[in-house]
Write an enzyme that holds these catalytic residues in place. Structure first.
Site, short mmCIF file in Angstrom:
data_model
loop_
_atom_site.label_atom_id
_atom_site.label_comp_id
_atom_site.label_asym_id
_atom_site.label_seq_id
_atom_site.Cartn_x
_atom_site.Cartn_y
_atom_site.Cartn_z
CG ASN A 86 -1.70 1.25 1.41
OD1 ASN A 86 -1.73 2.09 0.51
ND2 ASN A 86 -2.32 1.41 2.57
CD1 TRP A 87 3.29 1.12 -3.13
CD2 TRP A 87 3.40 2.55 -4.86
NE1 TRP A 87 3.99 0.51 -4.15
CE2 TRP A 87 4.08 1.36 -5.21
CE3 TRP A 87 3.32 3.60 -5.78
CZ2 TRP A 87 4.69 1.19 -6.46
CZ3 TRP A 87 3.92 3.43 -7.02
CH2 TRP A 87 4.61 2.24 -7.35
CE LYS A 88 -0.03 3.20 4.82
NZ LYS A 88 0.00 3.27 6.27
CG HIS A 96 -5.78 1.78 5.31
ND1 HIS A 96 -5.33 2.73 6.19
CD2 HIS A 96 -4.74 0.93 5.10
CE1 HIS A 96 -4.06 2.46 6.50
NE2 HIS A 96 -3.68 1.38 5.85
CD GLU A 121 -2.89 5.46 6.78
OE1 GLU A 121 -2.88 5.54 5.53
OE2 GLU A 121 -1.95 4.95 7.41
CD GLU A 151 -3.09 -2.41 7.37
OE1 GLU A 151 -2.00 -2.59 6.86
OE2 GLU A 151 -3.79 -1.40 7.14
N GLY A 160 2.83 2.46 10.68
CA GLY A 160 3.75 3.57 10.50
C GLY A 160 4.49 3.98 11.76
CB SER A 164 5.72 -1.56 11.89
OG SER A 164 5.31 -0.21 12.10
N GLY A 203 3.14 -1.02 4.19
CA GLY A 203 3.13 0.41 3.90
C GLY A 203 4.52 0.90 3.54
N GLY A 204 5.19 1.52 4.51
CA GLY A 204 6.49 2.15 4.27
C GLY A 204 7.49 1.27 3.52
P1 13P Z 1 3.31 0.52 7.58
O1 13P Z 1 3.85 -0.77 6.98
O2 13P Z 1 4.01 1.73 7.07
O3 13P Z 1 3.22 0.43 9.06
O4 13P Z 1 1.80 0.67 7.05
C1 13P Z 1 0.93 -0.38 7.18
C2 13P Z 1 -0.32 -0.07 6.43
O5 13P Z 1 -1.09 0.78 6.82
C3 13P Z 1 -0.57 -0.80 5.18
O6 13P Z 1 -1.87 -0.60 4.73
#
Ligand code: 13P
Length: 250
Positions: free
Chosen positions: A9-11, A94, A96, A166, A172, A211, A232-233
């Site tokens: 997930n590149w956000k 998600h 967010e 999640e 993050g 993470s 994510g990251g």
């Molecule tokens: P991180 O891997 O950056 O913690 O993000 C997880 C995430 O929200 C994937 O959708």
């Protein structure tokens, strides 16, 4: 046996130039892997990703979708549009989106159904906040998020879906749920689904997100009910993402 899935997930990250490099590296790096790999770039980059990934083993997904099929919904993108850009997956719910855009369980359910009706595979994201975990409410929060789908559409709706657990406190933050913590929630999710249909539960892929790094992926993905990850990251760094994919390939 459930085939593992690692989805990035590149956000809201990327540029045309950076994406081209990252996508080429991912495309090259996953060839021959036994797990399934997908990337979810921001909407404007779906066309770029579609053409770079054409004919490769890397699947494409989007980060959200409208619950509506078409119409006067400025700023929204429909499931049919995502299909036209070669998407197979779409994230729904998600944390967010829930926290920053006020998406409710009912709205998440409507998005889930819009995705499924169009032939996309929804990846339903669930998870508790730190305060909810500290209050001992993890399983009930997650159960409620699942029930929003199960009660409305029945367990059959889960047969063509993926769940991503999640924990909000792990997203993050660099703090990962321990393999045992994650496994406990994954097992509880599977048990909830199994109470309605054992076969659907057995086939359901439940990803862990929060993470995930190359250093912790092997142990997380080694748990009985963890069927891959939502990254994510680390999905923005080709080597890290590919090493996480390798961890899912054991
Ligand atoms: P991180 O891997 O950056 O913690 O993000 C997880 C995430 O929200 C994937 O959708």
């Amino acid at each position: 046996m459930r085939r593992k899935l690692v989805a990035g997930n590149w956000k809201m990250h990327g540029t045309l130039q950076k994406n081209a490099v990252l996508l080429e590296e991912v495309r090259r790096g996953v060839s021959g892997l036994g797990c399934e790999v997908a990337v979810c770039p921001p909407y404007p980059y779906l066309g770029q990703a579609q053409s770079i990934l054409a004919g490769s083993a890397v699947g494409l997904g989007a980060q959200s979708v409208s619950e509506h099929a078409f119409g006067a919904y400025t700023g929204e993108v429909s499931a049919a549009m995502l299909l036209e850009f070669g998407c197979r997956y779409v994230l729904v719910g998600h944390s967010e989106r829930r926290a920053l855009h006020g998406e409710t369980d009912a709205q998440v359910a409507a998005k889930f159904e819009a995705a499924r009706n169009a032939g996309l595979v929804p990846i339903l994201c669930v998870g508790e906040t730190l305060a909810e975990r500290q209050a001992g409410r993890t399983e009930s929060v997650v159960a409620g998020q699942l029930s929003a789908i199960l009660d409305r559409f029945g367990v059959a709706a889960m047969a063509a879906a993926v769940v991503a657990y999640e924990p909000v406190w792990a997203i993050g933050t660099g703090i990962t749920a321990s393999p045992a913590q994650a496994q406990a929630v994954h097992a509880a999710i599977r048990a909830r689904v199994a109470a309605r249909d054992a076969e659907v539960a057995d086939g359901l892929r439940i990803l862990y997100g929060g993470s995930v790094k190359p250093q912790n992926a092997v142990e997380l993905f080694g748990q009985a009910d963890i069927d891959g990850g939502l990254i994510g990251g680390a999905a923005l760094v080709a080597d890290d993402f590919l090493n996480i994919c390798l961890a899912a390939n054991r």
